[in-house]
Design an enzyme around this catalytic site. Structure first.
Site, PDB file in Angstrom:
ATOM      1  N   ASP A  58       5.696  -7.603   5.948  1.00 19.08           N
ATOM      2  CA  ASP A  58       5.739  -8.776   5.071  1.00 19.08           C
ATOM      3  C   ASP A  58       6.796  -8.630   3.976  1.00 19.08           C
ATOM      4  O   ASP A  58       7.554  -9.564   3.704  1.00 19.08           O
ATOM      5  CB  ASP A  58       4.384  -8.996   4.389  1.00 19.08           C
ATOM      6  CG  ASP A  58       3.429  -9.771   5.276  1.00 19.08           C
ATOM      7  OD1 ASP A  58       3.857 -10.215   6.369  1.00 19.08           O
ATOM      8  OD2 ASP A  58       2.264  -9.942   4.877  1.00 19.08           O
TER       9      ASP A  58
ATOM     10  N   ARG B 108       1.019  -5.867  -4.919  1.00 17.81           N
ATOM     11  CA  ARG B 108       0.977  -6.734  -3.740  1.00 17.81           C
ATOM     12  C   ARG B 108       1.483  -8.156  -3.995  1.00 17.81           C
ATOM     13  O   ARG B 108       1.357  -9.029  -3.138  1.00 17.81           O
ATOM     14  CB  ARG B 108      -0.453  -6.771  -3.179  1.00 17.81           C
ATOM     15  CG  ARG B 108      -0.894  -5.416  -2.644  1.00 17.81           C
ATOM     16  CD  ARG B 108      -2.169  -5.478  -1.832  1.00 17.81           C
ATOM     17  NE  ARG B 108      -2.574  -4.145  -1.419  1.00 17.81           N
ATOM     18  CZ  ARG B 108      -2.184  -3.566  -0.269  1.00 17.81           C
ATOM     19  NH1 ARG B 108      -1.406  -4.205   0.563  1.00 17.81           N
ATOM     20  NH2 ARG B 108      -2.583  -2.341   0.035  1.00 17.81           N
TER      21      ARG B 108
ATOM     22  N   ARG C 171      -5.275  -1.250   9.514  1.00 19.77           N
ATOM     23  CA  ARG C 171      -5.222  -2.706   9.655  1.00 19.77           C
ATOM     24  C   ARG C 171      -5.473  -3.139  11.092  1.00 19.77           C
ATOM     25  O   ARG C 171      -6.405  -2.632  11.719  1.00 19.77           O
ATOM     26  CB  ARG C 171      -3.884  -3.239   9.149  1.00 19.77           C
ATOM     27  CG  ARG C 171      -3.678  -2.974   7.685  1.00 19.77           C
ATOM     28  CD  ARG C 171      -4.547  -3.888   6.836  1.00 19.77           C
ATOM     29  NE  ARG C 171      -3.905  -5.172   6.652  1.00 19.77           N
ATOM     30  CZ  ARG C 171      -2.894  -5.407   5.814  1.00 19.77           C
ATOM     31  NH1 ARG C 171      -2.446  -4.439   5.041  1.00 19.77           N
ATOM     32  NH2 ARG C 171      -2.363  -6.596   5.713  1.00 19.77           N
TER      33      ARG C 171
ATOM     34  N   GLU D 279      -9.858   0.813  12.421  1.00 17.58           N
ATOM     35  CA  GLU D 279     -10.400  -0.081  11.399  1.00 17.58           C
ATOM     36  C   GLU D 279     -10.443  -1.543  11.844  1.00 17.58           C
ATOM     37  O   GLU D 279     -11.404  -2.263  11.576  1.00 17.58           O
ATOM     38  CB  GLU D 279      -9.497   0.053  10.165  1.00 17.58           C
ATOM     39  CG  GLU D 279      -9.777  -0.879   9.041  1.00 17.58           C
ATOM     40  CD  GLU D 279      -8.767  -0.667   7.891  1.00 17.58           C
ATOM     41  OE1 GLU D 279      -9.196  -0.224   6.839  1.00 17.58           O
ATOM     42  OE2 GLU D 279      -7.552  -0.920   8.067  1.00 17.58           O
TER      43      GLU D 279
ATOM     44  N   GLY E 294       0.804  -1.220   0.000  1.00 18.98           N
ATOM     45  CA  GLY E 294       0.000   0.000   0.000  1.00 18.98           C
ATOM     46  C   GLY E 294       0.835   1.267   0.000  1.00 18.98           C
ATOM     47  O   GLY E 294       1.957   1.288   0.494  1.00 18.98           O
TER      48      GLY E 294
ATOM     49  N   LYS F  39     -24.633  19.582  17.725  1.00 19.26           N
ATOM     50  CA  LYS F  39     -25.782  18.684  17.570  1.00 19.26           C
ATOM     51  C   LYS F  39     -25.462  17.302  17.025  1.00 19.26           C
ATOM     52  O   LYS F  39     -26.370  16.485  16.902  1.00 19.26           O
ATOM     53  CB  LYS F  39     -26.876  19.349  16.735  1.00 19.26           C
ATOM     54  CG  LYS F  39     -26.482  19.685  15.320  1.00 19.26           C
ATOM     55  CD  LYS F  39     -27.682  20.326  14.615  1.00 19.26           C
ATOM     56  CE  LYS F  39     -27.332  20.644  13.177  1.00 19.26           C
ATOM     57  NZ  LYS F  39     -28.405  21.320  12.467  1.00 19.26           N
ATOM     58  N   TYR F  40     -24.231  17.023  16.710  1.00 24.30           N
ATOM     59  CA  TYR F  40     -23.918  15.686  16.182  1.00 24.30           C
ATOM     60  C   TYR F  40     -22.820  14.977  16.982  1.00 24.30           C
ATOM     61  O   TYR F  40     -21.865  15.612  17.430  1.00 24.30           O
ATOM     62  CB  TYR F  40     -23.426  15.757  14.729  1.00 24.30           C
ATOM     63  CG  TYR F  40     -24.474  16.199  13.755  1.00 24.30           C
ATOM     64  CD1 TYR F  40     -25.640  15.460  13.568  1.00 24.30           C
ATOM     65  CD2 TYR F  40     -24.293  17.363  13.007  1.00 24.30           C
ATOM     66  CE1 TYR F  40     -26.598  15.876  12.666  1.00 24.30           C
ATOM     67  CE2 TYR F  40     -25.248  17.780  12.097  1.00 24.30           C
ATOM     68  CZ  TYR F  40     -26.401  17.036  11.930  1.00 24.30           C
ATOM     69  OH  TYR F  40     -27.350  17.449  11.037  1.00 24.30           O
TER      70      TYR F  40
ATOM     71  N   LYS G 214       8.361   0.899   5.430  1.00 24.61           N
ATOM     72  CA  LYS G 214       7.224   1.685   4.976  1.00 24.61           C
ATOM     73  C   LYS G 214       5.928   1.136   5.540  1.00 24.61           C
ATOM     74  O   LYS G 214       5.718  -0.063   5.512  1.00 24.61           O
ATOM     75  CB  LYS G 214       7.147   1.611   3.450  1.00 24.61           C
ATOM     76  CG  LYS G 214       5.876   2.200   2.862  1.00 24.61           C
ATOM     77  CD  LYS G 214       5.206   1.284   1.829  1.00 24.61           C
ATOM     78  CE  LYS G 214       4.504   0.130   2.514  1.00 24.61           C
ATOM     79  NZ  LYS G 214       3.692  -0.679   1.591  1.00 24.61           N
ATOM     80  N   THR G 215       5.089   1.945   6.053  1.00 27.26           N
ATOM     81  CA  THR G 215       3.668   1.661   6.281  1.00 27.26           C
ATOM     82  C   THR G 215       3.028   2.766   7.099  1.00 27.26           C
ATOM     83  O   THR G 215       3.564   3.176   8.134  1.00 27.26           O
ATOM     84  CB  THR G 215       3.387   0.313   6.979  1.00 27.26           C
ATOM     85  OG1 THR G 215       2.012   0.282   7.354  1.00 27.26           O
ATOM     86  CG2 THR G 215       4.203   0.136   8.253  1.00 27.26           C
TER      87      THR G 215
ATOM     88  N   TYR H 201      -7.943   6.488   2.529  1.00 26.22           N
ATOM     89  CA  TYR H 201      -7.374   6.869   1.237  1.00 26.22           C
ATOM     90  C   TYR H 201      -7.022   8.358   1.183  1.00 26.22           C
ATOM     91  O   TYR H 201      -6.255   8.778   0.333  1.00 26.22           O
ATOM     92  CB  TYR H 201      -8.337   6.481   0.116  1.00 26.22           C
ATOM     93  CG  TYR H 201      -8.549   4.989   0.099  1.00 26.22           C
ATOM     94  CD1 TYR H 201      -7.628   4.156  -0.521  1.00 26.22           C
ATOM     95  CD2 TYR H 201      -9.612   4.405   0.764  1.00 26.22           C
ATOM     96  CE1 TYR H 201      -7.781   2.781  -0.497  1.00 26.22           C
ATOM     97  CE2 TYR H 201      -9.773   3.029   0.798  1.00 26.22           C
ATOM     98  CZ  TYR H 201      -8.847   2.220   0.166  1.00 26.22           C
ATOM     99  OH  TYR H 201      -8.982   0.864   0.210  1.00 26.22           O
ATOM    100  N   GLU H 202      -7.577   9.130   2.100  1.00 23.79           N
ATOM    101  CA  GLU H 202      -7.314  10.575   2.131  1.00 23.79           C
ATOM    102  C   GLU H 202      -5.882  10.886   2.549  1.00 23.79           C
ATOM    103  O   GLU H 202      -5.399  11.997   2.321  1.00 23.79           O
ATOM    104  CB  GLU H 202      -8.278  11.253   3.115  1.00 23.79           C
ATOM    105  CG  GLU H 202      -9.729  11.260   2.704  1.00 23.79           C
ATOM    106  CD  GLU H 202     -10.448   9.928   2.902  1.00 23.79           C
ATOM    107  OE1 GLU H 202      -9.806   8.963   3.370  1.00 23.79           O
ATOM    108  OE2 GLU H 202     -11.642   9.849   2.578  1.00 23.79           O
ATOM    109  N   GLY H 203      -5.217   9.921   3.203  1.00 20.70           N
ATOM    110  CA  GLY H 203      -3.914  10.247   3.776  1.00 20.70           C
ATOM    111  C   GLY H 203      -2.739   9.456   3.221  1.00 20.70           C
ATOM    112  O   GLY H 203      -1.598   9.818   3.456  1.00 20.70           O
ATOM    113  N   ARG H 204      -3.023   8.406   2.458  1.00 18.50           N
ATOM    114  CA  ARG H 204      -1.926   7.516   2.048  1.00 18.50           C
ATOM    115  C   ARG H 204      -1.041   8.135   0.969  1.00 18.50           C
ATOM    116  O   ARG H 204       0.072   7.673   0.738  1.00 18.50           O
ATOM    117  CB  ARG H 204      -2.490   6.194   1.514  1.00 18.50           C
ATOM    118  CG  ARG H 204      -3.408   5.485   2.506  1.00 18.50           C
ATOM    119  CD  ARG H 204      -3.625   4.047   2.119  1.00 18.50           C
ATOM    120  NE  ARG H 204      -3.832   3.878   0.682  1.00 18.50           N
ATOM    121  CZ  ARG H 204      -3.907   2.698   0.080  1.00 18.50           C
ATOM    122  NH1 ARG H 204      -3.797   1.587   0.795  1.00 18.50           N
ATOM    123  NH2 ARG H 204      -4.107   2.611  -1.211  1.00 18.50           N
TER     124      ARG H 204
ATOM    125  N   ASP I 143       0.494   2.328   8.734  1.00 21.06           N
ATOM    126  CA  ASP I 143      -0.141   1.705   9.896  1.00 21.06           C
ATOM    127  C   ASP I 143       0.682   1.825  11.170  1.00 21.06           C
ATOM    128  O   ASP I 143       0.158   1.663  12.265  1.00 21.06           O
ATOM    129  CB  ASP I 143      -0.403   0.226   9.628  1.00 21.06           C
ATOM    130  CG  ASP I 143      -1.312   0.013   8.419  1.00 21.06           C
ATOM    131  OD1 ASP I 143      -1.938   0.994   7.985  1.00 21.06           O
ATOM    132  OD2 ASP I 143      -1.394  -1.117   7.922  1.00 21.06           O
TER     133      ASP I 143
END
Lengths: 552, 552
Positions: free
Chosen positions: B176, B145, B252, B311, B81, B242-243, B202-203, B425-428, B205
């Site tokens: 891995d 992958r 992961r 997640e 990823g 209100k929310y 790299k990751t 996906y906004e940050g990768r 996570d």
């Protein structure tokens, strides 16, 4: 951690004012221009606003205004949804008010318009304000959606103002709130209450816009924040090369946000609700359009892409508009019988049986999840809450079905896997961009100058915004000049005309000229995070929409 | 628009190297430290890695290394990823390689490890690289992958390298991929192929971490991007009042991302999967925990809040773990019968009937949408795709049900309305922060120094990262020292030990000490957008997690 490092340094940012507002406050004088009219229905607007119709535009120029030093108290109200820069409008009002006379006091009514009705306020002083300068959010005094509409409410407002010796109110809001500000201004003049009312144009949706209001505040920051995320997702799509991302964007009915984000990021697909309506595109034809692009990109080996979807889209699709209206009516009429049914599938069947034959067909092709969403809790007016409909998932699912059909026919051989997103709350309270910080501060500062010039029923107006702040122009326009008559809840009402995306305007035209290329090829641009400290071309530019609109 | 203004100026950014790597490249020499062991199972790891087990740590110090100028070709592979900074690792390798000898060539294998198997590559030269320096994404050569695991694959790799006279491979990947890099390094040494292999950590996570790897690259940028959005949503929550926002965060199985974001933004709730597992918390008890906080805040008049959800959470909830495992087994066994059923509700019934009694009960209390998601398409290993389960909606819905029960009992009198979000996906692929830009460039530069020192089976290691870049230390550690034996697909395998959140570590301890206060009060902090040009305290600091870990 008390506050973030960015917040700490943003406190020290000094927003840039137009050159004229950098003068000593007693040396700025209003110059009255030509008398104004209304957007349309001039006679009826004139009749409804005898005291505030036809007032002249006002520009601020060098001159003498000793009257501005008179002691004044001002009240300020934040109305409606959050938009980045609200705190800076208040900072601008405060700084101008104190520059005029240190004895002046700024009252912040709490929780929106209900704050004035309940006389709930806090006095904004330098110490309290310091913690909000150049930050996002409306938490300085809170906001709310109560509408100031009735004479009874107006009288309470007058009483509260008189109790605190408040001379003027600044209402920071969108088209509805500014419409109400105009009505309130007219009322105060008619009754001789002597309280001025000034509006400020706020909304991330970008639909409060006309020749005198080039942009509503917050639109710049919100679209830049969404564009950051869209760009990041585009780069991910182009790296992983295995997903189609369907991204729904906030923005109520108008598609300004989606269009601006498309201009910033050059995605493969961007739907524009106003075009869908103008061309009477059906849901099926929209799905076909996207599926065709997916298939074409797949031919090039590109099984990925990004599609932008404006939040309001489904209300602009003719047959869905009819469907929503039939459901709204049906559920209003059959509320009791409907509410007795607990099971989701039975509810769907109940509704399907009672729709017109044509409309039932439309309802039936929708995925079950969307059917359920259309039957969810109504808003206070009994309407479906369109923003809660997952149009992103609807389209992703229908495109997938279409593609599996095409696969069987042999017209599509790619792989399709989708991800959906909704961006809205991520951008409404971001730290304002330098542009919004400067613009909002100028709007607030300018609002006080309008007060100090004895005006009421005006909107604070700062223009020439594609140029550097120094060259901006400051002034005011009568709110009535933006009005026309529209039917609201079955009644003719004077309202500020909502600005939808103009299909013959330059921003849409630019998009339309490029979209086929962007669809087939991969032309993504990656705006990145909003920057506050770097070179001006990175930090201070406003929207592509405005740049295109101001290209002559 | 060709590229964005930010992209244009980021090209010119010169990443900061540790002081030692700023020396002329021939004046940096490796100093070998003590011999190393493995994380555990030392004897078995030693037996599996006779050539690369027990190698010494290496540090770079001033010295003489004339051998580094020898002509060398290097191949680089991006694996798995996306993570912000991958392009800078490649820039660092390239610049060191060219500093050592202008004749050296860098081969970029395309689309991940499959690129080398298919001999699909592009030669990376200065001109091509210039468009990727300091940008996000893995689009420079793409990623993939495919796993390099078999001897057959290793032989293809050797052959491809020999054809191009490639002396060394740099594999940029997570745990891995680096495990596989170690196996490949061992294989090349055993077979006398003379090709070196170096890994880079790299990751996003954050689960590739140990005493020698302080942080994996990309974690800093990704968590800062998510924290920007969480902070914006917190400010919106605190303005609109209100929310309740339920925000699921990528990452992961480990909860490092959620924990770091919580430390950055101080939300009302943040669940940590590792704690849920350690305390054997049931889904119901988690729901009760959140509902209790909602009710307490409601007592203070605060009907809003923000909850972060990792997640991987549901796999750590004991009874859900059992449920998922039973469903995975059941669907593998009864695949045909199950696939014949088209209707969603019937599928649910089919599964519910075949689960153990206890587990069927767990399955039944889940909302229908979640039941369906648990039965969706399996991943290639036949497992449920956990990242597709909408844990955010699951919890929001169950908390709502719990609250309506409490309302009937009279123990809750507030209003509850929720919004859900998923950020991943906004940050990768965001533009790397200055930290990640510097760290990645240093990792790449350092990787070439390891090659130039004749080493193989090492991971590029840059440490002392909470200090300014100048004070960072550069070196390498044998990958085997991070390994232990684990059961994978029913077989004992040597693997790099995944770093989960340590419940006795300082980051979690800090969170645990503050969370009750953050839950009840509103202590939000708003990090804002990632900055590249401002003061160092805004632009260059890395994570709170690392700062706490490095506090002695």
């Amino acid at each position: 951690m008390d506050i973030s490092p960015l917040q700490r340094v943003r406190y020290a940012y000094q927003p840039k004012l137009p050159a004229i507002l950098r003068e000593s406050i007693t040396k700025v004088a209003p110059q009255k221009g030509e008398a104004t009219s209304a957007q349309s229905d001039a006679d009826r607007i004139k009749a409804l606003f005898p005291n505030t119709y036809g007032l002249p535009r006002v520009s601020f120029l060098s001159g003498v205004n000793t009257d501005i030093s008179k002691k004044r108290n001002v009240g300020v109200i934040l109305s409606g949804g959050q938009a980045p820069g609200g705190h800076n409008v208040i900072s601008g009002i405060f700084d101008a008010l104190k520059a005029a006379n240190r004895e002046n006091t700024l009252y912040g009514f709490k929780g929106g318009p209900s704050g004035i009705l309940e006389d709930s306020y806090r006095i904004i002083d330098e110490e309290y304000l310091a913690a909000f300068r150049n930050t996002g959010g409306f938490d300085i005094i809170g906001s709310g959606r109560t509408k100031l509409e009735t004479e009874e409410q107006f009288e309470v407002c007058a009483q509260v103002c008189k109790n605190h010796e408040i001379d003027a109110l600044v209402i920071i809001g969108g088209d509805d709130s500014n419409t109400n500000a105009a009505v309130l201004a007219e009322y105060f003049l008619a009754k001789g209450h002597g309280i001025q009312v000034i509006g400020c144009p706020k909304t991330i949706d970008g639909d409060l816009k006309n020749e005198s209001i080039e942009i509503s505040f917050g639109f710049d920051t919100a679209t830049k924040t969404y564009s950051e995320l869209i760009g990041n997702i585009e780069r991910d799509a182009n790296s992983a090369k295995k997903y189609w991302h369907f991204i729904k964007l906030m923005g109520r009915s108008a598609s300004h946000i989606a269009l601006e984000c498309a201009l910033e990021t050059q995605p493969n697909v961007c739907l524009i609700s106003e075009e869908v309506e103008a061309k009477e595109q059906s849901l099926v034809s929209i799905v076909d359009y996207i599926a065709k692009i997916v298939a074409e990109r797949a031919e090039d080996g590109n099984n990925f892409g990004v599609a932008l979807i404006p939040e309001g889209l489904i209300e602009f699709i003719p047959e869905i508009k009819v469907l929503i209206s039939q459901i709204n009516n049906l559920l209003a009429k059959e509320e009791k019988a409907f509410n007795k049914i607990a099971d989701g599938s039975e509810r769907i069947a109940f509704v399907a049986e009672r729709l017109s034959k044509e409309t039932a067909k439309v309802f039936t092709i929708l995925p079950e999840e969307i059917q359920k969403q259309l039957l969810m809790d109504r808003d206070p007016h009994g309407n479906v809450q369109v923003s809660r409909i997952e149009t992103d998932k609807l389209l992703a699912q229908m495109v997938e079905e279409k593609l599996s059909g095409m696969k069987k026919e042999g017209t599509y051989t790619g792989k399709f896997s989708s991800m959906t997103h909704f961006f809205g709350y991520e951008g409404r309270c971001a730290f304002p961009t330098n542009f919004d910080a400067d613009y909002c501060y100028s709007l607030g500062y300018n609002a006080f100058l309008l007060i100090g010039s004895g005006l009421s029923g005006y909107l604070s107006s700062v223009t020439n915004l594609a140029a550097p702040a120094e060259e901006w122009k400051a002034g005011g326009i009568p709110i009535t000049m933006m009005m026309n008559m529209e039917v609201r809840h079955g009644e003719d009402k004077p309202v500020i005309k909502k600005a939808l995306v103009e299909l013959d305007g330059k921003p849409f035209q630019y998009f339309a000229e490029h979209r086929d290329k962007w669809a087939r090829e991969t032309c993504y641009t990656y705006p990145g995070a909003v920057q506050y400290f770097g070179p001006a071309e990175v930090c201070d530019l406003t929207t592509v929409t405005l740049a295109l609109e101001q290209t002559r």
